[in-house]
Design a protein around this motif. Structure first.
Motif, short mmCIF file in Angstrom:
data_model
loop_
_atom_site.label_atom_id
_atom_site.label_comp_id
_atom_site.label_asym_id
_atom_site.label_seq_id
_atom_site.Cartn_x
_atom_site.Cartn_y
_atom_site.Cartn_z
N ASP A 1 40.27 61.36 39.65
CA ASP A 1 40.25 59.91 39.84
C ASP A 1 41.50 59.25 39.31
OD1 ASP A 1 37.79 60.04 41.08
OD2 ASP A 1 36.66 59.65 39.23
N GLU A 2 42.03 59.73 38.20
CA GLU A 2 43.20 59.10 37.59
C GLU A 2 44.51 59.57 38.23
OE1 GLU A 2 43.19 59.50 33.36
OE2 GLU A 2 41.12 58.86 33.19
N LEU A 3 44.64 60.86 38.50
CA LEU A 3 45.88 61.41 39.02
C LEU A 3 45.91 61.52 40.54
CD1 LEU A 3 46.42 64.28 36.43
CD2 LEU A 3 47.48 62.02 36.45
N GLY A 4 44.77 61.40 41.17
CA GLY A 4 44.69 61.57 42.61
C GLY A 4 44.50 63.03 42.98
N ASP A 5 44.64 63.34 44.25
CA ASP A 5 44.48 64.70 44.73
C ASP A 5 45.80 65.44 44.61
OD1 ASP A 5 41.96 63.90 45.42
OD2 ASP A 5 42.45 63.57 47.53
#
Length: 57
Positions: A15-19
């Motif tokens: 959620d914080e860093l993305g995929d």
């Protein structure tokens, strides 16, 4: 290729860093990985949760 990333063992959804793809590559390998124009990733490994369960039994 991007469609298959969701099914790869190295795919991380945060959620914080993305995929992102969580593979450990040295500098030369990373350059080749980022500049390749291939239809299929050479580092793709199908994530199979049943394979893990089989090892536990």
């Amino acid at each position: 290729m991007a469609d298959n990333c969701e099914f790869c063992t190295h795919f991380v959804s945060d959620d914080e860093l993305g995929d992102y793809c969580d593979i450990s590559l040295d500098e030369d390998e990373m350059e080749r990985f980022l500049t390749q124009n291939v239809s299929q990733c050479h580092y793709f490994q199908l994530y199979d949760e049943y394979k893990t369960v089989k090892k536990q039994n």
